[in-house]
Design an enzyme around this catalytic site. Structure first.
Site, PDB file in Angstrom:
ATOM      1  N   GLU A 148     -28.071  45.474  14.259  1.00  0.00           N
ATOM      2  CA  GLU A 148     -27.157  44.753  13.377  1.00  0.00           C
ATOM      3  C   GLU A 148     -27.444  43.251  13.368  1.00  0.00           C
ATOM      4  OE1 GLU A 148     -24.588  48.080  15.297  1.00  0.00           O
ATOM      5  OE2 GLU A 148     -26.332  46.863  15.835  1.00  0.00           O
TER       6      GLU A 148
ATOM      7  N   CYS B 279     -21.540  43.250  18.089  1.00  0.00           N
ATOM      8  CA  CYS B 279     -21.995  43.357  16.703  1.00  0.00           C
ATOM      9  C   CYS B 279     -20.822  43.334  15.723  1.00  0.00           C
ATOM     10  CB  CYS B 279     -22.840  44.611  16.519  1.00  0.00           C
ATOM     11  SG  CYS B 279     -24.400  44.506  17.445  1.00  0.00           S
TER      12      CYS B 279
ATOM     13  N   HIS C  15     -29.894  43.955  19.163  1.00  0.00           N
ATOM     14  CA  HIS C  15     -29.240  45.040  18.435  1.00  0.00           C
ATOM     15  C   HIS C  15     -29.659  45.001  16.968  1.00  0.00           C
ATOM     16  CE1 HIS C  15     -25.766  45.982  21.383  1.00  0.00           C
ATOM     17  NE2 HIS C  15     -26.762  45.417  22.035  1.00  0.00           N
TER      18      HIS C  15
ATOM     19  N   CYS D 292     -21.055  47.956  18.287  1.00  0.00           N
ATOM     20  CA  CYS D 292     -20.350  47.595  19.521  1.00  0.00           C
ATOM     21  C   CYS D 292     -19.480  46.363  19.262  1.00  0.00           C
ATOM     22  CB  CYS D 292     -21.368  47.310  20.630  1.00  0.00           C
ATOM     23  SG  CYS D 292     -22.328  45.789  20.357  1.00  0.00           S
TER      24      CYS D 292
END
Length: 152
Positions: A54, A85, A52, A82
């Site tokens: 992030e 994260c 991800h 999400c």
């Protein structure tokens, strides 16, 4: 630099991810002085379930600061983080989160829950949602429209 410039960089990273067949999400982390110290874009489709944007930005920022505690920093990301994260943001002690499009199916910074401001945790952060929301949303919508066209 300011939030608008940070979001421009995040949108650019998201576009790069989309061009490579990844869901177009980009993230940056700025330090107290406004300098970008971490960048990330989605890389999950290349086989990394933790890929991800992030998380890449957090890891790069931690290397730049020489510490896992990213106090005084701001994350700017094109899509609401999400749960995974959001947890990483809390654990990294990020001070402020600015995100573009909400994610009603997986977002955990206001949509499905709000992990980053949960009073039961030892760290909470300021959240600014909907920053450049339309541009972030359009980038995602176009990506998924093209994906559906290829599937037909």
């Amino acid at each position: 630099m300011n939030a608008a410039q940070w979001m421009e960089e995040a949108l650019s990273l998201a576009a790069e991810a989309g061009a490579e067949g990844e869901i177009p999400v980009g993230a940056v982390i700025a330090d107290r002085d406004g300098n970008i110290i971490g960048r990330g874009r989605n890389r999950r489709e290349s086989g990394d379930p933790l890929g991800h944007a992030e998380l890449f930005a957090i890891a790069e920022a931690a290397r730049a600061m020489g510490d896992w505690r990213l106090e005084g920093t701001t994350m700017v990301v094109t899509l609401e983080p999400c749960a995974m994260c959001a947890g990483a943001l809390v654990n990294a002690r990020i001070e402020r989160l600015i995100f573009g499009a909400p994610d009603p199916k997986a977002g955990f910074c206001g949509s499905l829950g709000n992990l980053v401001q949960d009073p039961r945790l030892n760290h909470r952060m300021e959240v600014i949602s909907g920053f450049e929301e339309e541009r972030s949303r359009i980038l995602l919508q176009r990506f998924f429209q093209q994906l559906r066209k290829r599937a037909i």
